[in-house]
Design a protein around this motif. Sequence first.
Motif, PDB file in Angstrom:
ATOM      1  N   THR A  10      30.240  40.899  50.773  1.00 39.13           N
ATOM      2  CA  THR A  10      31.110  39.671  51.066  1.00 39.13           C
ATOM      3  C   THR A  10      31.775  39.362  49.944  1.00 39.13           C
ATOM      4  O   THR A  10      33.024  38.962  49.614  1.00 39.13           O
ATOM      5  CB  THR A  10      30.475  38.533  51.829  1.00 39.13           C
ATOM      6  N   MET A  11      30.835  38.947  48.723  1.00 39.95           N
ATOM      7  CA  MET A  11      31.180  38.528  47.492  1.00 39.95           C
ATOM      8  C   MET A  11      32.168  39.599  46.796  1.00 39.95           C
ATOM      9  O   MET A  11      33.199  39.376  45.855  1.00 39.95           O
ATOM     10  CB  MET A  11      30.102  38.072  46.729  1.00 39.95           C
ATOM     11  N   ILE A  12      31.820  40.864  46.788  1.00 42.55           N
ATOM     12  CA  ILE A  12      32.429  41.865  46.204  1.00 42.55           C
ATOM     13  C   ILE A  12      33.952  42.049  46.796  1.00 42.55           C
ATOM     14  O   ILE A  12      35.053  42.153  46.119  1.00 42.55           O
ATOM     15  CB  ILE A  12      31.785  43.150  46.352  1.00 42.55           C
ATOM     16  N   LEU A  13      33.925  42.048  48.224  1.00 41.99           N
ATOM     17  CA  LEU A  13      35.211  42.153  48.793  1.00 41.99           C
ATOM     18  C   LEU A  13      36.073  40.869  48.399  1.00 41.99           C
ATOM     19  O   LEU A  13      37.411  41.313  48.080  1.00 41.99           O
ATOM     20  CB  LEU A  13      35.183  42.074  50.303  1.00 41.99           C
ATOM     21  N   ARG A  14      35.627  39.843  48.129  1.00 41.39           N
ATOM     22  CA  ARG A  14      36.670  38.571  47.820  1.00 41.39           C
ATOM     23  C   ARG A  14      36.832  38.873  46.314  1.00 41.39           C
ATOM     24  O   ARG A  14      38.174  38.453  45.980  1.00 41.39           O
ATOM     25  CB  ARG A  14      35.779  37.223  47.947  1.00 41.39           C
ATOM     26  N   ALA A  15      36.203  39.059  45.369  1.00 40.41           N
ATOM     27  CA  ALA A  15      36.424  39.818  43.935  1.00 40.41           C
ATOM     28  C   ALA A  15      37.428  40.550  43.913  1.00 40.41           C
ATOM     29  O   ALA A  15      38.475  40.591  43.260  1.00 40.41           O
ATOM     30  CB  ALA A  15      35.180  39.796  43.329  1.00 40.41           C
ATOM     31  N   VAL A  16      37.408  41.832  44.953  1.00 41.23           N
ATOM     32  CA  VAL A  16      38.290  42.852  44.944  1.00 41.23           C
ATOM     33  C   VAL A  16      39.621  42.447  45.249  1.00 41.23           C
ATOM     34  O   VAL A  16      40.734  42.894  44.565  1.00 41.23           O
ATOM     35  CB  VAL A  16      37.774  43.937  45.676  1.00 41.23           C
ATOM     36  N   VAL A  17      39.769  41.723  46.292  1.00 38.11           N
ATOM     37  CA  VAL A  17      41.100  41.255  46.888  1.00 38.11           C
ATOM     38  C   VAL A  17      41.844  40.292  45.893  1.00 38.11           C
ATOM     39  O   VAL A  17      42.981  40.492  46.103  1.00 38.11           O
ATOM     40  CB  VAL A  17      40.901  40.686  48.231  1.00 38.11           C
ATOM     41  N   SER A  18      41.072  39.742  45.037  1.00 34.57           N
ATOM     42  CA  SER A  18      41.786  38.881  44.111  1.00 34.57           C
ATOM     43  C   SER A  18      42.506  39.626  43.090  1.00 34.57           C
ATOM     44  O   SER A  18      43.318  38.959  42.413  1.00 34.57           O
ATOM     45  CB  SER A  18      40.778  37.727  43.791  1.00 34.57           C
ATOM     46  N   LEU A  19      42.083  40.844  42.894  1.00 34.44           N
ATOM     47  CA  LEU A  19      42.608  41.616  41.880  1.00 34.44           C
ATOM     48  C   LEU A  19      43.991  41.963  42.129  1.00 34.44           C
ATOM     49  O   LEU A  19      44.397  42.162  43.173  1.00 34.44           O
ATOM     50  CB  LEU A  19      41.815  42.906  41.502  1.00 34.44           C
ATOM     51  N   SER A  20      44.931  41.643  41.098  1.00 33.10           N
ATOM     52  CA  SER A  20      46.213  41.861  41.214  1.00 33.10           C
ATOM     53  C   SER A  20      46.745  43.254  41.313  1.00 33.10           C
ATOM     54  O   SER A  20      47.922  43.750  41.848  1.00 33.10           O
ATOM     55  CB  SER A  20      46.909  41.230  40.230  1.00 33.10           C
ATOM     56  N   SER A  21      46.062  44.184  40.703  1.00 34.01           N
ATOM     57  CA  SER A  21      46.570  45.679  40.498  1.00 34.01           C
ATOM     58  C   SER A  21      45.846  46.385  41.642  1.00 34.01           C
ATOM     59  O   SER A  21      44.567  46.351  41.844  1.00 34.01           O
ATOM     60  CB  SER A  21      46.077  46.334  38.908  1.00 34.01           C
ATOM     61  N   ALA A  22      46.754  47.107  42.374  1.00 38.83           N
ATOM     62  CA  ALA A  22      46.128  48.146  43.560  1.00 38.83           C
ATOM     63  C   ALA A  22      45.175  49.232  42.854  1.00 38.83           C
ATOM     64  O   ALA A  22      44.278  49.524  43.544  1.00 38.83           O
ATOM     65  CB  ALA A  22      47.471  48.653  44.214  1.00 38.83           C
ATOM     66  N   ASP A  23      45.548  49.538  41.799  1.00 35.90           N
ATOM     67  CA  ASP A  23      44.684  50.479  41.195  1.00 35.90           C
ATOM     68  C   ASP A  23      43.162  50.107  40.810  1.00 35.90           C
ATOM     69  O   ASP A  23      42.363  50.699  41.074  1.00 35.90           O
ATOM     70  CB  ASP A  23      45.487  51.202  39.914  1.00 35.90           C
ATOM     71  N   ALA A  24      43.344  48.751  40.206  1.00 36.64           N
ATOM     72  CA  ALA A  24      42.118  48.120  39.987  1.00 36.64           C
ATOM     73  C   ALA A  24      40.994  48.009  41.361  1.00 36.64           C
ATOM     74  O   ALA A  24      39.954  48.055  41.235  1.00 36.64           O
ATOM     75  CB  ALA A  24      42.332  46.747  39.181  1.00 36.64           C
ATOM     76  N   GLN A  25      42.009  47.708  42.410  1.00 33.93           N
ATOM     77  CA  GLN A  25      41.164  47.343  43.658  1.00 33.93           C
ATOM     78  C   GLN A  25      40.378  48.772  44.055  1.00 33.93           C
ATOM     79  O   GLN A  25      39.521  48.679  44.579  1.00 33.93           O
ATOM     80  CB  GLN A  25      42.162  46.833  44.694  1.00 33.93           C
ATOM     81  N   GLN A  26      41.309  49.893  44.006  1.00 32.24           N
ATOM     82  CA  GLN A  26      41.033  51.025  44.395  1.00 32.24           C
ATOM     83  C   GLN A  26      39.672  51.534  43.531  1.00 32.24           C
ATOM     84  O   GLN A  26      38.842  52.314  44.104  1.00 32.24           O
ATOM     85  CB  GLN A  26      41.927  52.176  44.372  1.00 32.24           C
TER      86      GLN A  26
END
Length: 329
Positions: free
Chosen positions: A229-245
């Motif tokens: 859950t915490m990982i998902l929140r942190a990833v969603v907050s990333l601005s770059s789609a590449d960084a999220q992926q």
Amino acid sequence: FPLFLYSMLLLNDTSLTPVSFILNGIPGLEEVVHVWISLPFCTMYIISLLGNLGLVYLIHHEESLHHPMYFFLAMLSLVDLFTCTTTLPNALCIFWFNLKEINFNACLVQMFFVHGFTGVESGVLMLMALDRYVAICYPLRYATILTNPIIAKAGLVTFLRGALLMIPFPFLVKRLPFCQSNIISHTYCDHMSVVKLSCASIKVNVIYGLVVALLIGVFDISCISVSYTMILRAVVSLSSADAQQKAFSTCTAHISAIIVTYVPALFTLFTHRFGGHSIPSSLHIIVANLYLLLPPTLNPIVYGIKTKQIRDNVIKLLQGEKGASTQDK
């Protein structure tokens, strides 16, 4: 008082402790079917041995893999090796050579190791989820938080938790009188399969089994859920789609390992206690074996495909051996 005295004498009567049990394999299936079932089981066991030993060797050999994520993966591989080795050779002896008899004390030892290693495996999966949480949510502090001493202590605590919680199981079984059949409808000495043969109340065994399931399974799954859950929140907050992926890709192998481990485990747990009559015993026993065999077989494959560093090092190792053999020629 006379009833109490009689029950105490009953429990202390060594004649009610069987010398051995008979592991009946998968009841309801003919011996020919047993042979056919043994073939995929044996193939999966060989794959698990080669895959996990290869993974442990690779992590030990390659300095580029000397990081917390891979140390936890090496722990998982070692636990997987021990888990499937406690049951599969015995099951294959039943299928191939009809060697069904197992000494009473040997049965208790097998029971301890089967449940102990599965408990440790759950704990290692939880540690790997915490590792991913620290790596994604605190990347700059990752190396300082998960130091080698911390990893060693976490692994030791996880092992001790699994061992200490499983030690009472053999003693709880040993106190029971077995005045009925000594035939276990299973390929290995599972706790519930053994205690169901007793002619006394097994309420204490059932309650303790549920307590252990809560202390290990529910606790670990809760920690894994909170971590992701915490990982998902942190990833969603990333601005770059590449960084999220990229962040998500580091978790896919671990998520696959969680699914492969917990789905058969939960099926086995609930069918043993709540759905024993509605599900065929043959299906239950096959799933119980897959519960111990699927994770060791699939985890090295999944991590080898999904983890770029492991994939690259495997290719480099194979190319190095190929180049060495070419030079020898």
